[in-house]
Enzyme design. Structure first.
Site, PDB file in Angstrom:
ATOM      1  N   LYS A 116      37.956  41.887  41.221  1.00  0.00           N
ATOM      2  CA  LYS A 116      38.456  41.015  42.274  1.00  0.00           C
ATOM      3  C   LYS A 116      39.051  39.723  41.739  1.00  0.00           C
ATOM      4  O   LYS A 116      40.028  39.210  42.274  1.00  0.00           O
ATOM      5  CB  LYS A 116      37.331  40.707  43.266  1.00  0.00           C
ATOM      6  N   GLU A 200      33.787  32.416  46.929  1.00  0.00           N
ATOM      7  CA  GLU A 200      34.907  32.170  47.841  1.00  0.00           C
ATOM      8  C   GLU A 200      34.452  31.379  49.064  1.00  0.00           C
ATOM      9  O   GLU A 200      33.297  31.472  49.487  1.00  0.00           O
ATOM     10  CB  GLU A 200      35.518  33.497  48.319  1.00  0.00           C
ATOM     11  N   ARG A 298      42.486  53.798  46.571  1.00  0.00           N
ATOM     12  CA  ARG A 298      42.054  55.146  46.933  1.00  0.00           C
ATOM     13  C   ARG A 298      42.318  55.354  48.421  1.00  0.00           C
ATOM     14  O   ARG A 298      42.747  54.440  49.123  1.00  0.00           O
ATOM     15  CB  ARG A 298      40.553  55.312  46.668  1.00  0.00           C
TER      16      ARG A 298
END
Length: 664
Positions: A116, A200, A298
């Site tokens: 990430k 975050e 995916r």
């Protein structure tokens, strides 16, 4: 075109891929572990290859065994589904090295989006907006704590690798940061083998809106519109729908442009999902801010809602792109048709903190109707294994508009029956019928605002379930007596043959002992006209407006489903006084099959109600086992690292003699 496809997965996604392969004339090869020898995906495939023991790391996560199975079966392509090896760059490279097509993106794209922190840096370079936070490499607890303070609480601690809410913790105050960081790291390490995290800013009133993207090896990329996945619990999606309620044309265009830019930044090939957080504090508008969260390289669990509104088969697109074909359609060719909603039916128990529920499916029936689609991984008579994700099926409904789709979904769920493992069916029904959800007035905290009672069957419903179960079992007992009498040659029935507590005059109630979800209780019933009637002090069973379904399992057990919530009712014996209660509170037991992470108390320790005694890990999630009484630890069973079965005793407590002995 691909001739033989090996599906390196299990459950409903394996069945889903097999269906498309069969339609395209492609031979489908399943793989299976010891636990899945008779699984639905194995039965549906053209052939199947055994790949090892039940533990995923020794079967579905063992890349060498998957590749050996592909070579053995002559497969020229491998579809990884989602989960397991689907986002494993090394596996994608190994497929390429073996001359086998990997139905997914390139290894470089998987790596670029797999972590990430690196993905967010890449997105910033591509002018895709990201959430403010710290995405660097330093991992010292003191440093991360200081960064959280700079960003400003509340913050999210998120695992650098993986997804699905694992290794994620929201922290509202600095005093709670260290404990949350330790828990997030431990969970991330167990789930992904990587305990690194990022920090975050937590976006107030966030909505989770994602864009389905597709790319090919010819430089083309498109988006197939958005999905709203805002209704979540512990960052796990519960309801998904397409298009997003309240979405404007301008915002869709901006988000679509950003999603395609994200895909092109890594030369993306195949199906992927770019997930965004959107500020939901105000109604969506053309100018609503949104932030890149992550990209899933995916196919997603929720892809059926996109298929419903586009009329496309995304698995077919995957296979064609993997085979070197260009995208089947350009952006201007894609249109939205109606609305679709999906719910995930899980073998888990909302009434006990959503603990996974495993076991035999004594009954499994799904509702049907126009616009209803069922993607199931199991059938009636199968077992829900403790080794893998406990999803039973996805129930999807498509309609001309959102209300029509939700009505069809509600009807399908009302007709769905599951007997055996507990499920979240009752909760899903409540969500779809909820006024706030119907008005699309929600953010990701939607379920957090529900009360504990909202996740429980009402006391009235529980009484009805117990009564319905006893009535069914008494009927079975009477039927057994009839069969026995017929077998003995006595065809004529007399009052002496009835099991109804008959005496002259008014019917006399008889007491019966039953176990309801493992808890013993006594019910009284009287027989009128040859039929038993349970007597209730509340007298509400006849008046309640509920849906009741009884599935009988032999002569001593019945599964009763009331408004989607299940009760297992076991008949023990008749004419017995109520036993003393509370004994179950003295022993803290493992709530499911799993591994002991920690034991937090020792023999002789004083404990209070609500105190955490032990932590058990199951299905990559940690579950705290708490004391239900005040007392002293009498015995501790097991140690960190031990595997325990459901119901295994962990900590035995000697209760305090009186409430006065409890310290204030």
């Amino acid at each position: 075109m691909i001739k033989t496809l090996l599906i390196a997965n299990r459950g409903e996604i394996a069945c889903r891929i097999i269906a498309t392969a069969r339609r395209l004339g492609i031979a489908a090869v399943a793989v299976y572990s010891d636990a899945d020898a008779n699984a639905r995906h194995v039965r549906h495939a053209d052939r199947a290859v055994h790949i090892g023991p039940a533990a995923a790391r020794e079967s579905y996560l063992d890349a060498s065994k998957i590749l050996d199975a592909a070579r053995h079966s002559g497969a020229d392509a491998i579809h990884p589904g989602y989960g397991f090896l689907s986002e494993n760059a090394a596996f994608a490279e190994a497929c390429e090295a073996a001359g086998i097509i990997f139905v997914g993106p390139t290894a470089s794209a998987i790596r670029a989006m797999g972590l990430k922190d690196e993905a967010k840096a890449l997105m910033q370079e591509a002018d895709v907006p990201v959430v403010p936070g710290y995405h660097g490499s330093r991992q010292e607890p003191e440093f991360l704590r200081s960064k959280a303070y700079e960003i400003g609480y509340p913050v999210l601690i998120k695992a650098v690798a993986g997804g699905g809410g694992k290794g994620m913790r929201r922290v509202d105050k600095q005093i709670a940061f260290d404990e949350a960081l330790e828990a997030a790291r431990r969970e991330a390490s167990g789930a992904f083998g990587d305990d690194r995290v990022l920090i975050e800013k937590f976006v107030a009133s966030p909505r989770h809106i994602e864009l389905q993207v597709f790319g090919d090896s010819h430089g083309n990329a498109v988006h197939l519109f958005e999905r709203d996945c805002t209704v979540q619990r512990r960052h796990q999606k519960v309801v998904e729908e397409a298009p997003a309620p309240g979405m404007t044309d301008g915002l869709r265009a901006r988000m679509g442009e950003a999603a395609v830019a994200a895909a092109k930044a890594v030369n993306y090939r195949g199906a992927g999902t770019v997930e965004f957080i959107v500020d939901g504090s105000q109604p969506l508008s053309d100018e609503s801010p949104f932030y890149f969260m992550e990209m899933n390289t995916r196919l997603q669990v929720e892809h059926p809602v996109t298929e419903c509104i586009t009329g496309l088969d995304l698995v077919e697109w995957q296979l064609r792109v993997a085979d070197g074909e260009p995208l089947p359609a350009a952006q201007e060719d894609l249109i939205i048709d109606g609305h679709a909603v999906e719910v995930r039916l899980y073998a888990e128990d909302p009434e006990t903190g959503f603990l996974p529920s495993t076991g035999h499916l004594h009954a499994l029936e799904f509702g049907s109707g126009e616009g209803v689609r069922i993607d199931a991984g199991v059938s009636e008579g199968d077992d829900v294994s403790p080794f893998y994700d406990p999803m039973i099926a996805k129930i999807i409904a498509h309609g001309d508009n959102r209300d029509a789709a939700l009505d069809r979904l509600a009807n399908a769920m009302a007709e769905t029956i599951v007997a055996g493992p507990k499920t979240n069916l009752g909760l899903l029904q409540r969500i779809v019928d909820d006024e706030t959800f119907r008005a699309a007035s929600f953010d990701t905290s939607y379920l957090d605002l529900w009360s504990e009672d909202d996740f429980q069957l009402s006391s009235e419903g529980a009484e009805i379930a117990a009564a319905a179960g006893l009535i069914a079992l008494l009927g079975a007992e009477a039927d057994k007596a009839d069969r026995s009498r017929a077998g003995s040659g006595h065809d004529a029935r007399t009052p002496w043959d009835d099991l109804d507590g008959f005496v002259l005059g008014e019917p006399v109630p008889t007491s019966y002992r039953v176990d309801v979800n493992g808890e013993s209780r006594t019910l009284r019933a009287a027989w009128n006209g040859g039929q038993p009637q349970v007597l209730s002090d509340n007298a509400t069973d006849a008046e309640a407006d509920v849906s009741v379904t009884v599935i009988q399992d032999g002569e001593s057990r019945a599964f009763v489903q009331v408004d989607g919530f299940q009760r297992e009712v076991v008949f023990t014996r008749r004419d017995i006084a109520q036993a003393d209660g509370g004994a179950s509170d003295l022993v803290a037991r493992a709530p499911m099959h799993g591994r002991i992470v920690s034991i937090l108390v020792g023999e002789g320790d004083a404990v209070e109600v609500g105190q955490t005694l032990a932590v058990v890990e199951a299905m990559k999630m940690e579950h705290a086992i708490k004391a239900r009484i005040h007392g002293t630890v009498a015995k501790v069973s097991g140690a960190p690292g031990d595997q325990v079965s459901q119901g295994a005793p962990l900590v035995e407590i000697e209760a305090l003699e009186s409430a006065e002995a409890v310290s204030p």
